[in-house]
Structure formats: C-alpha cells, structure tokens
Motif scaffolding. Structure first.
Motif, PDB file in Angstrom:
ATOM      1  N   ALA A 172      45.913  43.230  38.542  1.00 39.66           N
ATOM      2  CA  ALA A 172      45.588  43.421  37.130  1.00 39.66           C
ATOM      3  C   ALA A 172      46.331  42.426  36.255  1.00 39.66           C
ATOM      4  O   ALA A 172      45.760  41.850  35.312  1.00 39.66           O
ATOM      5  N   ALA A 173      47.612  42.192  36.561  1.00 38.03           N
ATOM      6  CA  ALA A 173      48.397  41.266  35.753  1.00 38.03           C
ATOM      7  C   ALA A 173      47.891  39.833  35.898  1.00 38.03           C
ATOM      8  O   ALA A 173      47.739  39.102  34.910  1.00 38.03           O
ATOM      9  N   ALA A 174      47.619  39.427  37.131  1.00 36.79           N
ATOM     10  CA  ALA A 174      47.113  38.074  37.355  1.00 36.79           C
ATOM     11  C   ALA A 174      45.725  37.901  36.754  1.00 36.79           C
ATOM     12  O   ALA A 174      45.405  36.846  36.188  1.00 36.79           O
ATOM     13  N   GLY A 175      44.892  38.925  36.869  1.00 36.72           N
ATOM     14  CA  GLY A 175      43.550  38.865  36.303  1.00 36.72           C
ATOM     15  C   GLY A 175      43.578  38.753  34.793  1.00 36.72           C
ATOM     16  O   GLY A 175      42.802  38.002  34.184  1.00 36.72           O
ATOM     17  N   GLU A 176      44.472  39.491  34.157  1.00 41.37           N
ATOM     18  CA  GLU A 176      44.582  39.428  32.702  1.00 41.37           C
ATOM     19  C   GLU A 176      45.051  38.040  32.259  1.00 41.37           C
ATOM     20  O   GLU A 176      44.532  37.472  31.295  1.00 41.37           O
ATOM     21  N   GLN A 177      46.025  37.493  32.981  1.00 48.48           N
ATOM     22  CA  GLN A 177      46.533  36.158  32.644  1.00 48.48           C
ATOM     23  C   GLN A 177      45.455  35.094  32.811  1.00 48.48           C
ATOM     24  O   GLN A 177      45.262  34.241  31.938  1.00 48.48           O
ATOM     25  N   ALA A 178      44.736  35.137  33.927  1.00 54.97           N
ATOM     26  CA  ALA A 178      43.686  34.141  34.174  1.00 54.97           C
ATOM     27  C   ALA A 178      42.529  34.295  33.199  1.00 54.97           C
ATOM     28  O   ALA A 178      41.979  33.307  32.705  1.00 54.97           O
ATOM     29  N   GLY A 179      42.163  35.532  32.911  1.00 54.02           N
ATOM     30  CA  GLY A 179      41.042  35.782  32.023  1.00 54.02           C
ATOM     31  C   GLY A 179      41.275  35.319  30.595  1.00 54.02           C
ATOM     32  O   GLY A 179      40.331  34.995  29.877  1.00 54.02           O
ATOM     33  N   ALA A 180      42.536  35.269  30.199  1.00 52.84           N
ATOM     34  CA  ALA A 180      42.854  34.875  28.824  1.00 52.84           C
ATOM     35  C   ALA A 180      42.549  33.409  28.562  1.00 52.84           C
ATOM     36  O   ALA A 180      42.360  33.011  27.394  1.00 52.84           O
ATOM     37  N   SER A 195      36.036  28.874  36.500  1.00 49.32           N
ATOM     38  CA  SER A 195      37.425  28.527  36.198  1.00 49.32           C
ATOM     39  C   SER A 195      38.337  29.738  36.380  1.00 49.32           C
ATOM     40  O   SER A 195      39.524  29.585  36.696  1.00 49.32           O
ATOM     41  N   PHE A 196      37.794  30.932  36.200  1.00 54.19           N
ATOM     42  CA  PHE A 196      38.615  32.125  36.432  1.00 54.19           C
ATOM     43  C   PHE A 196      39.089  32.181  37.874  1.00 54.19           C
ATOM     44  O   PHE A 196      40.243  32.544  38.145  1.00 54.19           O
ATOM     45  N   SER A 197      38.221  31.818  38.806  1.00 56.36           N
ATOM     46  CA  SER A 197      38.551  31.948  40.226  1.00 56.36           C
ATOM     47  C   SER A 197      39.817  31.176  40.585  1.00 56.36           C
ATOM     48  O   SER A 197      40.744  31.718  41.186  1.00 56.36           O
ATOM     49  N   TRP A 198      39.877  29.897  40.205  1.00 59.49           N
ATOM     50  CA  TRP A 198      41.077  29.133  40.562  1.00 59.49           C
ATOM     51  C   TRP A 198      42.262  29.486  39.679  1.00 59.49           C
ATOM     52  O   TRP A 198      43.412  29.458  40.136  1.00 59.49           O
ATOM     53  N   ARG A 199      41.995  29.835  38.438  1.00 60.20           N
ATOM     54  CA  ARG A 199      43.099  30.244  37.575  1.00 60.20           C
ATOM     55  C   ARG A 199      43.729  31.550  38.070  1.00 60.20           C
ATOM     56  O   ARG A 199      44.941  31.760  37.926  1.00 60.20           O
ATOM     57  N   PHE A 200      42.916  32.407  38.655  1.00 57.71           N
ATOM     58  CA  PHE A 200      43.430  33.664  39.200  1.00 57.71           C
ATOM     59  C   PHE A 200      44.387  33.401  40.355  1.00 57.71           C
ATOM     60  O   PHE A 200      45.459  34.015  40.451  1.00 57.71           O
TER      61      PHE A 200
END
Length: 267
Positions: free
Chosen positions: A226-234, A241-246
C-alpha cells in the motif's frame, strides 16, 4: 526496546536475512512477481515441477501457491510442495484465484485447503465464495467490496485455523479473533496485471521472516504494498509508468518511511 512486530521492524528483519520463497504462481505473474520480491528484498524461486517441488519446499523459508493458470501437472506440484511445507513446518500461502469458476479449480482448492495453509489471500469475491457465500465474481475479477467479505474472512480463518487477507481498496486481515485494515495503494494498481499475485508472494516473504506470526507478517506485506503503491501512484502518468515506479518505490522504501506511511487500523 523496539516492538519487533511493527511493520517497519518486520521489513528490517526480512531484508537483513532475505528469505528464499518458493513461488508457484501463474504464467502471467512470474516475471512481475519475481521483480516485486527482489525489489522488496526477498529471494524468489519459481519452482513448480512435481519432481522437485516438494524437495524445494523443504529448503525454502516459505511457499506460496497461486492457481491462476492451473493444470494437472502444476496441481501435482502444488500438492507435493504444500505437503512438504506442512510436514517441515514451513508457512505457506494459498491464493485461490477464481476457484469458483470451474469444477477443476474447486476440487484443487479443496485438496489444498486440507494441507492447512498458514495464510489465504484473495479478493473479496474469492473469499466470499470460499466461505460458501454467493459472490458476484467473474473470472479473476472481484465484483464485491472488501467490507462485504469481512464476515466470510472471519469464518474461513476460524474454520481452517489460518490468517485470511482480503485485498482491495482497503485491505482486511483476520485470524478469526483479531482483525486489521490497511489503507493506501493507488487506483492504478488494478490496471497492472498480476500485482495481486505478486502480493501473495510478498506475503510469503514476510511469513518466512516471522514464521510464528503469520498475522503481523500478512499485515506488514500489505502495508508495504500500500505504501509503495501510494508513492508510485502520486507521480505515475498511467499504468505503464506506474509499473516501474512501483518497483522503484518498493526498493527505496525504508523501515522508517514504512512506519510513517502505513495506515493500519484495528477492525
């Protein structure tokens, strides 16, 4: 003395001695699941053949089983591996993907449940149906809200003596007695294939790091996601781009940052 069950401390413990996790998962998930595990700090092994699955489970820290692309040969490997994990006291995680869709899947999950998983992780529709309720699931997609599956999760946990995690917009984890909710993530997560399958593997990593505490291990794995997803999604521009940012967010997440970002509440 610090509480060893905080999410941040369990992340620190897991990374200090990266656990070997046998991930029997589906064709779609193998690559992203392995990358998620490596980014988070664990060591994945995608070993599923019947001829070696049981032997490998005995030397792994934990086992995860996902029935997404089920076949007779893979089922034999799953049963051999889970039997070995149970016999050697290794925690194992069951992801009953679309178990309600066909008779073959229903029989497979019934056989696997007899081998006593430490943790079951699924979406709301899968958990409702697994508890004997009527879900609105279609294929691998959940059409039920997490809160509608909470009673089913408690029933399953009590019946099978395990931890049950229902994942969705806000996750729910219970061992039949206590329960917690985990908020966070991103609306982009369902648009990236196999992230849920990858989460099952990560649950296995934390179960290996805290073998006597599957409840807190599961909560921590979900909090990390959840924390990593929130950071990447922002900062992501879309699912690509979400995939690699995650993956980058998982790798850069520190125990201290996790404890600050984790939104875990009693349920």
């Amino acid at each position: 003395m610090q509480d060893q069950t905080t999410a941040g401390n369990l992340l620190r413990i897991m990374r200090a001695n990266p656990p070997l996790v046998q991930c029997i998962t589906n064709f779609v998930a193998m690559n992203i699941a392995a990358n998620v595990m490596l980014a988070a700090g664990a060591s994945p092994a995608m070993v599923h053949a019947e001829e070696e699955a049981g032997e490998f489970a005995a030397i792994s820290g934990a086992l995860t089983i996902n029935i997404g692309t089920l076949s007779s040969g893979w089922l034999s490997g799953m049963l051999t591996a889970s039997s070995s994990a149970s016999a050697t006291g290794k925690p194992w995680v069951l992801d009953p993907v679309a178990h309600y869709a066909t008779a073959f899947r229903r029989r497979a999950v019934a056989q696997l449940l007899e081998l006593k998983p430490a943790i079951i992780r699924g979406n709301a529709s899968e958990i409702i149906a697994l508890a004997g309720g009527a879900s609105r699931g279609q294929g691998v997609d959940s059409r039920d809200a997490v809160e509608q599956a909470e009673d089913s999760a408690r029933l399953l946990a009590e019946k099978h003596g395990c931890v049950v995690a229902v994942t969705g917009v806000t996750d729910f984890v219970t061992d039949g007695q206590k329960a917690k909710r985990i908020a966070g993530g991103s609306p982009l997560m369902p648009q990236v294939t196999a992230l849920g399958c990858s989460l099952t593997c990560l649950v296995g990593a934390f179960a290996a790091a805290a073998p006597g505490n599957p409840f807190d291990a599961t909560v921590t794995a979900l909090a990390v996601f959840a924390a990593a997803g929130e950071q990447a999604g922002a900062v992501a521009e879309g699912p690509g781009s979400f995939s690699w940012r995650f993956l980058d967010a998982l790798a850069s997440l520190t125990p201290e940052a996790l404890d600050r970002a984790a939104r875990i509440s009693a349920a």
